[in-house]
Enzyme design. Sequence first.
Site, PDB file in Angstrom:
ATOM      1  N   VAL A   1     -22.531 -94.165  24.300  1.00 29.87           N
ATOM      2  CA  VAL A   1     -21.723 -94.535  23.145  1.00 29.87           C
ATOM      3  C   VAL A   1     -22.138 -95.909  22.650  1.00 29.87           C
ATOM      4  CG1 VAL A   1     -19.363 -94.948  22.340  1.00 29.87           C
ATOM      5  CG2 VAL A   1     -19.791 -93.178  24.040  1.00 29.87           C
ATOM      6  N   CYS A   2     -22.348 -96.004  21.336  1.00 28.93           N
ATOM      7  CA  CYS A   2     -22.639 -97.310  20.730  1.00 28.93           C
ATOM      8  C   CYS A   2     -21.875 -97.411  19.416  1.00 28.93           C
ATOM      9  CB  CYS A   2     -24.138 -97.519  20.547  1.00 28.93           C
ATOM     10  SG  CYS A   2     -24.890 -96.467  19.307  1.00 28.93           S
ATOM     11  N   ALA A   3     -22.136 -98.438  18.664  1.00 27.23           N
ATOM     12  CA  ALA A   3     -21.375 -98.672  17.446  1.00 27.23           C
ATOM     13  C   ALA A   3     -21.549 -97.547  16.425  1.00 27.23           C
ATOM     14  CB  ALA A   3     -21.766-100.014  16.827  1.00 27.23           C
TER      15      ALA A   3
ATOM     16  N   GLY B   1     -24.057 -94.858  17.031  1.00 32.77           N
ATOM     17  CA  GLY B   1     -24.699 -93.715  17.637  1.00 32.77           C
ATOM     18  C   GLY B   1     -26.205 -93.678  17.438  1.00 32.77           C
TER      19      GLY B   1
END
Length: 101
Positions: free
Chosen positions: A7-9, A11
């Site tokens: 998961v990141c800001a 994707g």
Amino acid sequence: MKEILLVCAAGMSTSLLVNKMKAHAKKIGIDVEIEALSISEASSKIDTADIIMLGPQVRYQKPQIDKAVAGRIPVLVIDMKDYGMMNGKGVLETAFKAMEA
């Protein structure tokens, strides 16, 4: 088959890392599903994931994700050095160690 959710800001920044993780898994003969999503999309996959790994830029979201998984699965923040170097091998090994614990 294990399912790893990165998961990141947005994707997108984890996509390269996912590819490197998949390449290492293939090299060592491990069948694993790895997906990158934005923090807003992650809730749709929490119920099927075996581990959630947060990009360093969204580490502040860890308490929210911890609450959502309610201790069912590990939630880790990816090591900043491994993330910056796109160390797919290191991140994959970290994921499997956490899932074994």
